[in-house]
Design an enzyme around this catalytic site. Structure first.
Site, mmCIF file in Angstrom:
data_model
loop_
_atom_site.group_PDB
_atom_site.id
_atom_site.type_symbol
_atom_site.label_atom_id
_atom_site.label_comp_id
_atom_site.label_asym_id
_atom_site.label_seq_id
_atom_site.Cartn_x
_atom_site.Cartn_y
_atom_site.Cartn_z
ATOM 1 N N PHE A 227 0.848 -1.189 0.000
ATOM 2 C CA PHE A 227 0.000 0.000 0.000
ATOM 3 C C PHE A 227 0.887 1.244 0.000
ATOM 4 O O PHE A 227 1.709 1.438 0.894
ATOM 5 C CB PHE A 227 -0.930 0.054 1.221
ATOM 6 C CG PHE A 227 -1.894 1.207 1.154
ATOM 7 C CD1 PHE A 227 -3.135 1.057 0.544
ATOM 8 C CD2 PHE A 227 -1.547 2.458 1.645
ATOM 9 C CE1 PHE A 227 -4.017 2.138 0.446
ATOM 10 C CE2 PHE A 227 -2.420 3.543 1.546
ATOM 11 C CZ PHE A 227 -3.655 3.375 0.942
ATOM 12 N N ASP A 333 9.168 3.252 1.830
ATOM 13 C CA ASP A 333 7.944 3.948 2.232
ATOM 14 C C ASP A 333 7.738 3.724 3.729
ATOM 15 O O ASP A 333 7.263 2.676 4.158
ATOM 16 C CB ASP A 333 6.769 3.397 1.414
ATOM 17 C CG ASP A 333 5.420 3.993 1.826
ATOM 18 O OD1 ASP A 333 5.320 4.559 2.930
ATOM 19 O OD2 ASP A 333 4.463 3.884 1.033
ATOM 20 N N LYS A 364 1.968 10.428 8.343
ATOM 21 C CA LYS A 364 1.282 9.923 9.553
ATOM 22 C C LYS A 364 1.822 10.505 10.869
ATOM 23 O O LYS A 364 1.557 11.659 11.165
ATOM 24 C CB LYS A 364 1.343 8.391 9.560
ATOM 25 C CG LYS A 364 0.386 7.791 8.502
ATOM 26 C CD LYS A 364 0.145 6.327 8.759
ATOM 27 C CE LYS A 364 -0.701 5.661 7.714
ATOM 28 N NZ LYS A 364 -2.109 5.616 8.093
ATOM 29 N N THR A 389 2.285 24.737 -5.422
ATOM 30 C CA THR A 389 2.060 25.997 -4.704
ATOM 31 C C THR A 389 2.528 25.913 -3.246
ATOM 32 O O THR A 389 3.350 26.696 -2.803
ATOM 33 C CB THR A 389 0.571 26.402 -4.734
ATOM 34 O OG1 THR A 389 0.189 26.622 -6.089
ATOM 35 C CG2 THR A 389 0.327 27.686 -3.943
#
Lengths: 507, 507
Positions: A227, A333, A364, A389
């Protein structure tokens, strides 16, 4: 409803001794040492003594509020309506006053407790107020104190060997910007260096969404049951469940098998090593043969959403070796595993890698997001190639700084390693006492990042709530424990007690 | 460096009269009416009297700080290092004390001024502190007051006909989640409704990143020179500049020509109508014939990043008609145009559409992001299809609520319409006085959302800074004006004066 909640909030804030005056705060802070014992007495002073379930969940007040909320917000994934004013430390409270020990912690993203006094202080600071209301376009108009915010915060805990960061908003875009850096890096290599200008053909084809002429298409290799997020690029590397992916166009990128190991890892060393060898072989095969050549491999240290799937440090060292050998980047990750929960600040510190990963993504528990890198070639060769931005949020970066201060002051990473060992031992005993209820117990030596399988998982989680503990699931049948870093032995005892009650009620 | 900046901050905060005590705040608030005149005296009380350029930019202090920042942060896109403690209202200040009228406003994302007193108050509230430090996984554990925060904030300003919102983090993921909703909606339609279960083949193929069997691939149609973000899905619809897209894999989605109109629009009505007719024809052709059939068309009311390209309300009504006719969704990307700058809260209100757009995305001046929708069929048929850990940020949603309060209290949308007309008139006069310097002046009747082309654009922007105004560019040669909503006639006069000086210095 708002006013009622605010009243609840006032009550909760009055309960916190640290909030009465800033001199109190200073006095309490002076009393800290890195001792877990001291931490314990501190945190317990503003926490409830234990769970307390007064009504069914949702109770009458929550039901009423949920039906109102449903008018404007999709409540089908709602787990528990929460009173964040009354929640404190490891305890989450609902509108009916039900108080649960929370070992799910907002899908593993609350690091140092609800209404943590140090974070309250940080949130009230002029620096925070300023950051919140004057949000910069960071790439164009960075705040004059941005270097110091990075150095005292995000970069202070940078993984070894990675001294740069590109900030983002959440796990998904942290991964996607890392992927973008990987594509730019590989194409630059193919072009022959940073000084080679783009050709007219390249620019023209990019504008038509074609890959640049003269090159094979590139890809990001991920693992089955992985994931990595749910935007279009990150979702293309996510392989957890069909519900995440159905109907959403994805890139034709390769997936390798995540090693199919058996638990406990140390009792199946030989067959696991064989599974890991096969997985590495598959990775190498895909790197060499997949029609869209991988420029990076992305992997979680522990596949979390996919069911808490582990592999050995040797596997990850092998992956570093294979990627180095073929000049492919390794992206780790750490969105769910990072920031202390495994008993190391970053889970990949468990691997003892000979050279660091090329990029490490986070979100997280950091309450902000981004990717770390070290190799200067991963800075794109021209400005505005990696840009947007906001490029993150300085207010959230300040919060991470305060979280890091709290982690260091209370030595929470080492603390979590210890409490995790204690909890694992207790779970091991439970699993022997109740066979079939705590299958494939995993996460030994990985702090509190522990999981097990239960054939009636969804019912298991629902029962746990009745007994006062909020737990999450993952994968097909995993019960995943994701406590905060301030979770202590006393909380572990409460958790174990409830788990035993759950098993008895399910039997 | 941090301490120096904080001292500057203290000075700036002391300068703000509203901050001395909350009773002062209450008193000043009571004195408000919706009159622009009163607003004017209020804002000018905490702003500098005008720009003041003391050193070259960057000056000595900024240069030193930038070289430090460059060690940890890519400064190649840096425009101006900013002292956000000293900045106030329409004025941005750098570390050397240079004070510039800011008509770029963090790439069009500061709505009501730097260090706005009402936002300071909101940022200091217990509700904000609570939201900041107890960040929820919104889909699972929404705060008990979430419905009221939405209703008094984001949903209070929902475009007509759209009463639902899915919250996100920034413009890119707002657009991407809207695209995901579009794909799910169209595939559900193809399947025959919300109650038709996914087949095993569909689930299997989704896990392999293949499109579901039995269906043609779908796409999102965007326009040439459009900008919709820089993540993989949004970047696939962005068609502004090669530097945004080079080397990044993109989906094979179609692009239509944005009408090639001439300015001023009202003087070229006939040929513009013809250009718009052709563009609509191309859209219809692509909807019917493109190999990956569009399930949605995404468009900006004014293509901003792409150079401030306008089209007439009739074109947009035509686009609504074509999309309705072929059962394709219309997504209006109001990330830059939204929240008042065009003299309407949402720019698409200028179009007088017979039926609302299907989705409207927002970010920037809202300081939070997401997409609005109305049709219940755009809620995916199952939970967890549109989901992620944070799903936005309640702290930022509270800030938007405070921004809305400030906009309403000071009637800033109507104010901006008026000031925009005044500014446009002055620019029109300048363009006649200095032919060749204010080409294709555009944005008449669109509030302060005004732009023009200058053949020496980059030099133009650099000169403007020397004279005390911070302006941004877009497209190939556009000077785009993106003042805040508190920009007044007196600021317009300062701007016009500086623009004239710039032109003289360039001549």
């Amino acid at each position: 409803m708002a006013s009622r909640t605010l009243q609840g909030g006032t009550r909760a804030l009055q309960r916190l001794p640290l909030l009465s005056s800033s001199s109190t705060t200073a006095r309490v802070r002076r009393s800290f040492t890195s001792s877990t014992r001291v931490m314990s007495s501190f945190y317990q002073s503003w926490e409830p003594k234990g769970p307390s379930v007064k009504t069914e969940i949702p109770g009458p007040k929550a039901k009423q509020a949920i039906s109102e909320l449903n008018q404007v917000f999709d409540t089908r994934s709602l787990n528990m309506l929460t009173d964040y004013y009354s929640s404190s430390g490891n305890y989450i409270v609902d509108p009916d006053g039900n108080t649960l020990l929370d070992v799910y912690a907002q899908i593993a993203s609350i690091p140092v407790g609800y209404n943590n006094p140090h974070l309250i202080e940080a949130a009230r600071s002029e620096q925070m107020v300023n950051a919140l209301i004057n949000r910069p376009a960071l790439g164009n108009f960075p705040p004059a104190d941005w270097a110091s915010v990075l150095e005292a915060g995000i970069l202070k805990v940078a993984p070894k060997g990675l001294n740069q960061v590109f900030t983002a908003m959440a796990g998904s875009d942290a991964n996607e910007t890392a992927y973008k850096a990987a594509f730019m890096w590989k194409r630059q290599q193919e072009r022959g260096g940073a000084n080679v200008e783009f050709t007219a053909e390249e620019m023209e084809s990019a504008m038509k969404n074609e890959l640049s002429p003269g090159s094979k298409p590139l890809s990001i290799l991920s693992f089955k049951t992985a994931f990595h997020g749910r935007l279009f690029g990150s979702l293309s590397t996510t392989r957890s469940k069909p519900i995440h992916k159905l109907d959403i166009p994805a890139f034709d990128w390769p997936q390798a098998t995540f090693p199919q190991v058996k638990y406990p890892l140390d009792q199946h060393a030989k067959e696991n090593a064989e599974a890991e060898r096969k997985a590495l072989e598959e990775v190498e095969h895909l790197i060499l043969n997949y029609h869209a050549r991988p420029c990076a491999v992305v992997i979680e240290p522990i596949q979390s959403e996919g069911g808490d799937n582990h592999a050995s440090p040797a596997f990850f060292r092998g992956l570093r070796e294979v990627t180095k050998k073929h000049d492919v980047l390794l992206i780790v990750d750490e969105v769910q595993t990072g920031v202390g929960a495994t008993g190391k600040f970053w889970a990949h510190e468990h691997w003892d890698l000979p050279t660091p990963p090329d990029m490490v993504t986070f979100s997280k528990k950091a309450q902000t997001a981004g990717y770390y890198f070290g190799n200067p070639e991963l800075r794109p060769n021209k400005p505005y190639r990696q840009f947007n931005t906001w490029m993150g949020d300085p207010a959230r970066a300040l919060l991470f700084k305060a979280i890091i201060e709290e982690i260091e002051r209370l030595d929470l990473v080492r603390h979590t390693a210890k409490v995790g060992d204690y909890l694992y031992g207790k779970l091991e005993a439970l699993s022997k006492k109740y066979p079939g209820h705590f299958d494939n117990l995993r996460g030994k030596g990985m702090g509190t990042f522990i999981a097990f399988d239960n054939p009636k998982r969804d019912q298991f989680l629902a029962e746990a709530k009745k007994f006062g503990v909020n737990i999450g699931g993952s994968g097909q049948s995993a019960v995943r424990l994701r406590p905060m870093l301030i979770f202590e032995q006393s909380h572990a005892d409460i958790l174990i007690d409830v788990l035993e009650k759950v098993v008895k009620s399910l039997s």
